[in-house]
Structures are given as C-alpha cells and as structure tokens.
Design a protein around this motif. Structure first.
Motif, PDB file in Angstrom:
ATOM      1  N   GLU A 164       7.060  -9.480  -3.071  1.00  0.00           N
ATOM      2  CA  GLU A 164       7.089  -9.633  -1.621  1.00  0.00           C
ATOM      3  C   GLU A 164       6.864  -8.265  -0.994  1.00  0.00           C
ATOM      4  O   GLU A 164       7.638  -7.328  -1.227  1.00  0.00           O
ATOM      5  N   ILE A 165       5.798  -8.133  -0.215  1.00  0.00           N
ATOM      6  CA  ILE A 165       5.437  -6.860   0.413  1.00  0.00           C
ATOM      7  C   ILE A 165       5.583  -6.988   1.922  1.00  0.00           C
ATOM      8  O   ILE A 165       5.206  -8.003   2.507  1.00  0.00           O
ATOM      9  N   ARG A 166       6.134  -5.940   2.546  1.00  0.00           N
ATOM     10  CA  ARG A 166       6.218  -5.929   4.004  1.00  0.00           C
ATOM     11  C   ARG A 166       5.270  -4.871   4.557  1.00  0.00           C
ATOM     12  O   ARG A 166       5.231  -3.752   4.060  1.00  0.00           O
ATOM     13  N   LEU A 167       4.509  -5.246   5.565  1.00  0.00           N
ATOM     14  CA  LEU A 167       3.541  -4.326   6.160  1.00  0.00           C
ATOM     15  C   LEU A 167       4.239  -3.189   6.878  1.00  0.00           C
ATOM     16  O   LEU A 167       3.763  -2.054   6.883  1.00  0.00           O
ATOM     17  N   THR A 168       5.415  -3.466   7.477  1.00  0.00           N
ATOM     18  CA  THR A 168       6.195  -2.458   8.193  1.00  0.00           C
ATOM     19  C   THR A 168       7.650  -2.570   7.779  1.00  0.00           C
ATOM     20  O   THR A 168       8.206  -3.663   7.730  1.00  0.00           O
ATOM     21  N   LEU A 175       2.996   0.422   5.745  1.00  0.00           N
ATOM     22  CA  LEU A 175       2.619   0.674   4.357  1.00  0.00           C
ATOM     23  C   LEU A 175       1.616   1.817   4.272  1.00  0.00           C
ATOM     24  O   LEU A 175       1.745   2.717   3.434  1.00  0.00           O
ATOM     25  N   SER A 176       0.617   1.797   5.125  1.00  0.00           N
ATOM     26  CA  SER A 176      -0.395   2.862   5.100  1.00  0.00           C
ATOM     27  C   SER A 176       0.215   4.217   5.440  1.00  0.00           C
ATOM     28  O   SER A 176      -0.196   5.251   4.890  1.00  0.00           O
ATOM     29  N   GLU A 177       1.226   4.234   6.312  1.00  0.00           N
ATOM     30  CA  GLU A 177       1.892   5.496   6.646  1.00  0.00           C
ATOM     31  C   GLU A 177       2.703   6.005   5.456  1.00  0.00           C
ATOM     32  O   GLU A 177       2.762   7.220   5.214  1.00  0.00           O
ATOM     33  N   ARG A 178       3.312   5.096   4.709  1.00  0.00           N
ATOM     34  CA  ARG A 178       4.069   5.529   3.528  1.00  0.00           C
ATOM     35  C   ARG A 178       3.137   6.108   2.461  1.00  0.00           C
ATOM     36  O   ARG A 178       3.458   7.092   1.800  1.00  0.00           O
ATOM     37  N   VAL A 179       1.971   5.499   2.298  1.00  0.00           N
ATOM     38  CA  VAL A 179       0.990   6.050   1.362  1.00  0.00           C
ATOM     39  C   VAL A 179       0.554   7.437   1.817  1.00  0.00           C
ATOM     40  O   VAL A 179       0.411   8.359   1.005  1.00  0.00           O
ATOM     41  N   GLU A 180       0.369   7.610   3.118  1.00  0.00           N
ATOM     42  CA  GLU A 180      -0.036   8.919   3.648  1.00  0.00           C
ATOM     43  C   GLU A 180       1.072   9.950   3.451  1.00  0.00           C
ATOM     44  O   GLU A 180       0.797  11.136   3.236  1.00  0.00           O
ATOM     45  N   MET A 181       2.333   9.526   3.527  1.00  0.00           N
ATOM     46  CA  MET A 181       3.445  10.442   3.249  1.00  0.00           C
ATOM     47  C   MET A 181       3.363  10.964   1.820  1.00  0.00           C
ATOM     48  O   MET A 181       3.635  12.142   1.551  1.00  0.00           O
ATOM     49  N   VAL A 182       2.999  10.075   0.896  1.00  0.00           N
ATOM     50  CA  VAL A 182       2.839  10.494  -0.494  1.00  0.00           C
ATOM     51  C   VAL A 182       1.734  11.529  -0.593  1.00  0.00           C
ATOM     52  O   VAL A 182       1.887  12.568  -1.246  1.00  0.00           O
ATOM     53  N   ARG A 183       0.622  11.283   0.076  1.00  0.00           N
ATOM     54  CA  ARG A 183      -0.497  12.238   0.030  1.00  0.00           C
ATOM     55  C   ARG A 183      -0.090  13.599   0.603  1.00  0.00           C
ATOM     56  O   ARG A 183      -0.467  14.647   0.072  1.00  0.00           O
ATOM     57  N   ARG A 184       0.650  13.566   1.697  1.00  0.00           N
ATOM     58  CA  ARG A 184       1.070  14.818   2.321  1.00  0.00           C
ATOM     59  C   ARG A 184       1.973  15.613   1.380  1.00  0.00           C
ATOM     60  O   ARG A 184       1.836  16.834   1.246  1.00  0.00           O
ATOM     61  N   THR A 185       2.886  14.912   0.713  1.00  0.00           N
ATOM     62  CA  THR A 185       3.762  15.577  -0.247  1.00  0.00           C
ATOM     63  C   THR A 185       2.971  16.129  -1.427  1.00  0.00           C
ATOM     64  O   THR A 185       3.255  17.217  -1.933  1.00  0.00           O
ATOM     65  N   LEU A 186       1.963  15.381  -1.864  1.00  0.00           N
ATOM     66  CA  LEU A 186       1.108  15.860  -2.955  1.00  0.00           C
ATOM     67  C   LEU A 186       0.413  17.161  -2.571  1.00  0.00           C
ATOM     68  O   LEU A 186       0.345  18.103  -3.372  1.00  0.00           O
ATOM     69  N   GLY A 243       0.302 -10.898   0.467  1.00  0.00           N
ATOM     70  CA  GLY A 243       0.470  -9.568  -0.087  1.00  0.00           C
ATOM     71  C   GLY A 243      -0.856  -8.873  -0.326  1.00  0.00           C
ATOM     72  O   GLY A 243      -1.019  -7.680  -0.038  1.00  0.00           O
ATOM     73  N   LEU A 244      -1.816  -9.604  -0.865  1.00  0.00           N
ATOM     74  CA  LEU A 244      -3.147  -9.041  -1.090  1.00  0.00           C
ATOM     75  C   LEU A 244      -3.778  -8.597   0.222  1.00  0.00           C
ATOM     76  O   LEU A 244      -4.407  -7.533   0.296  1.00  0.00           O
ATOM     77  N   ALA A 245      -3.595  -9.403   1.274  1.00  0.00           N
ATOM     78  CA  ALA A 245      -4.170  -9.067   2.579  1.00  0.00           C
ATOM     79  C   ALA A 245      -3.522  -7.804   3.152  1.00  0.00           C
ATOM     80  O   ALA A 245      -4.209  -6.938   3.703  1.00  0.00           O
ATOM     81  N   MET A 246      -2.202  -7.677   2.998  1.00  0.00           N
ATOM     82  CA  MET A 246      -1.498  -6.494   3.491  1.00  0.00           C
ATOM     83  C   MET A 246      -1.969  -5.232   2.770  1.00  0.00           C
ATOM     84  O   MET A 246      -2.197  -4.192   3.387  1.00  0.00           O
ATOM     85  N   LEU A 247      -2.111  -5.341   1.469  1.00  0.00           N
ATOM     86  CA  LEU A 247      -2.568  -4.193   0.690  1.00  0.00           C
ATOM     87  C   LEU A 247      -3.984  -3.803   1.088  1.00  0.00           C
ATOM     88  O   LEU A 247      -4.294  -2.616   1.246  1.00  0.00           O
ATOM     89  N   ASP A 248      -4.840  -4.785   1.248  1.00  0.00           N
ATOM     90  CA  ASP A 248      -6.225  -4.517   1.627  1.00  0.00           C
ATOM     91  C   ASP A 248      -6.294  -3.825   2.983  1.00  0.00           C
ATOM     92  O   ASP A 248      -7.036  -2.854   3.165  1.00  0.00           O
ATOM     93  N   ARG A 249      -5.512  -4.299   3.949  1.00  0.00           N
ATOM     94  CA  ARG A 249      -5.515  -3.703   5.294  1.00  0.00           C
ATOM     95  C   ARG A 249      -4.971  -2.286   5.271  1.00  0.00           C
ATOM     96  O   ARG A 249      -5.302  -1.471   6.144  1.00  0.00           O
ATOM     97  N   SER A 250      -4.134  -1.984   4.282  1.00  0.00           N
ATOM     98  CA  SER A 250      -3.512  -0.663   4.190  1.00  0.00           C
ATOM     99  C   SER A 250      -4.286   0.293   3.295  1.00  0.00           C
ATOM    100  O   SER A 250      -3.829   1.404   3.023  1.00  0.00           O
ATOM    101  N   GLY A 251      -5.435  -0.147   2.802  1.00  0.00           N
ATOM    102  CA  GLY A 251      -6.276   0.716   1.986  1.00  0.00           C
ATOM    103  C   GLY A 251      -5.840   0.831   0.540  1.00  0.00           C
ATOM    104  O   GLY A 251      -6.163   1.818  -0.140  1.00  0.00           O
ATOM    105  N   VAL A 252      -5.113  -0.182   0.040  1.00  0.00           N
ATOM    106  CA  VAL A 252      -4.653  -0.177  -1.350  1.00  0.00           C
ATOM    107  C   VAL A 252      -5.413  -1.242  -2.135  1.00  0.00           C
ATOM    108  O   VAL A 252      -5.311  -2.430  -1.839  1.00  0.00           O
TER     109      VAL A 252
END
Length: 303
Positions: A164-168, A175-186, A243-252
């Motif tokens: 179960e995935i939540r978009l926010t 979700l896309s902002e959390r991925v960007e947080m990972v990139r920023r930390t990297l 879930g697939l749609a949420m991931l796709d919209r978030s660039g995953v």
C-alpha cells in the motif's frame, strides 16, 4: 531430520570441493532474523528460534548463538561446538580461528576453500570473513554457491503481500519530494545514487506498508535512486494499479525483483553509495562504477 539435512549439505560440499560452508542467519535485505526462503539456519537446525552463525565441515560443526539457546542446541546438535555469540565480538575472526584448528587437525589435507551464499550475506560480513580466513590458515572464500537451492526441496518462496503506497504522507510530503530528499542527501555525501535494500528505508521513501497486515514490513524489494530517476525492484504481484500509477506519477519505474542485479550492472551514474552492512556481497560485485561506502541516514532526511 537434522542429521539428514546436514548429510545433504555435506554431500553438496563434497561435490563442490569445499572444506567448509558458513550458514549465517541473514537475508539480502539486512533483516533482523531470517525467515521464509532465507531461513536456512533455522531449517538446517530444525529450530525456528535459533539465530547466529553456523560453520559446517565434513566432520564437525560449530554454532555461535544467543546464550539462552546454547543448551537446547547443544542437545539437538549432538557433538556440535555450540558457543555464545557475544555482542560486539569479531565473529569472522572466531570462525577463521575455529576453521584453522580444523585444518591443522587434518594436516591441511584437501581443499582449503570455504563457501558462503554471497547473495544473503552482506558485503561487510563477507569482506571481514575474506580477511580473517586469509590470515588464519590461508583459506579462500567462495561466494557464488547457495546449496539450499539443491537440498531444501520445500523451500518457501518470497512473501508476496501487496504494497500500500501513499502519494502524500501525514506531513503533506509527496512521494516525489521524498525521493528528491534522498537525492539531496546523496549529493551532500558526494554520491550520485544509492541502492536501498532495507525494508524500513524503502518503506520510508514509499510511505508504504504491506497491505494485508497493517504495519508489517514490505515484501522483498530494492529501491535504486539515481539523480535522473528511480527504480523499485519488486515482484509485480505486490503492486495494485493504484500503486503503479502513484509510482509512475512520481517518476519511479518498476522492474521485476530478480532484475536488480542487471540494474546494477547497467547503472550509469559516476558513482554509487552503498551501505556495506545492508547490501549483499553478490549485488555489490555487479556494480561497475566507483562505490562510495557509507550510510544514507533516512531518518534524518525530514529534518
């Protein structure tokens, strides 16, 4: 039953010309206590409470485990050298010293090659074993053999609970902002990408949980985050259409779980951050780019 399973393991060891085989209670996802298809130590000892690490030679076996399991396992594994695994103790050195004694008792006759499953053992664990075995007795470590694929006839498959995935999340972070947080930390750690193997880490990014059992850990999966994209490696049956749609919209992107090795082989960024305690040795060996060792502090990303 235990005797038959040990006999089957030793038969495989003999066919592969191995002096010994190491069976840790670990998984490719750095879980605390292996279960399901990776519970080889539990299956081999017929004890669902056991954890620790076992070493099997053709004639003997040793097991380092919790103090409260020593008595039970000593009785069940007749003749085994069952010892307490003390927190913080260098198990790799203890294993190597025990095996060196075995080699000396056999006057170094035959093979000095030791096996371990490099897929279910972390890079850090295997690296420490390689050094310790080389130092104590000049032994070598083979990492490309999983004998339980041959001898464990009813070995369980991976759990396939849907995610179960939540978009926010509850804080309004997408979700896309959390991925960007990972990139920023990297970038702060001078790394271009990372492979997240721990269920807790992946669950934080996806704000996800196993759909069928509330807050249970996610089914086996990996998240490869790069500067220009991200890929979730998971069995397709674990994701519903939403879930697939949420991931796709978030660039995953989503790829099959078994393709994570190919994904690492094709990784094209300059370097990649790897936590040696969480990523398996076999997967690290797939990487062709420079590896930066370190931990991505997921819990601190929201600060």
């Amino acid at each position: 039953m235990v005797e038959q399973r040990l006999e089957a393991l030793r038969k495989t060891m003999k066919s592969e010309s191995l002096f010994a085989f190491i069976v840790p209670d670990s998984t490719p996802h750095a879980d605390n206590g292996a279960s399901g298809r990776w519970a080889a130590l539990k299956w081999l000892t017929d004890d669902m409470e056991v954890d620790g690490l076992m070493v099997v030679t053709m004639n003997r076996l040793a097991l380092w485990t919790d103090a409260d399991r020593v008595g039970t396992l000593s009785e069940r594994l007749s003749g085994a050298d069952v010892r307490v695994a003390t927190l913080g103790e260098d198990i790799a050195r203890l294993v190597a010293e025990w095996l060196q004694e075995e080699l000396e008792a056999n006057a170094y006759k035959g093979s000095t090659e030791v096996g371990i499953d490099g897929m279910s053992s972390s890079w850090a664990v295997v690296d420490r074993l390689i050094g310790a075995l080389r130092k104590h007795g000049g032994m070598t470590l083979r990492t490309n053999l999983d004998p339980f694929e041959r001898i464990w006839s009813d070995r369980p498959k991976n759990t396939m609970d849907s995610i179960e995935i939540r978009l926010t999340d509850d804080n309004g972070v997408s979700l896309s902002e959390r991925v960007e947080m990972v990139r920023r930390t990297l970038r702060q750690q001078h790394a271009d990408g990372t492979l997240m193997a721990g269920a807790d880490d992946v669950a934080w990014v996806l704000d996800g949980k196993a759909r069928e059992c509330g807050g249970c850990p996610l089914p086996p999966c990996y998240l490869l985050v790069e500067q220009c994209g991200a890929t979730l490696y998971v069995d397709s049956c674990c994701l519903k259409d939403d879930g697939l749609a949420m991931l796709d919209r978030s660039g995953v992107r989503v790829e099959d779980y078994a393709k994570v090795g190919k994904g690492l082989e094709n990784y094209f960024e300059y370097n990649i951050l790897i936590d040696p305690e969480k990523v398996s040795y076999a997967l690290v060996k797939k990487i062709k780019r420079p590896v930066v060792t370190g931990r991505l502090a997921v819990s601190s990303l929201m600060r």
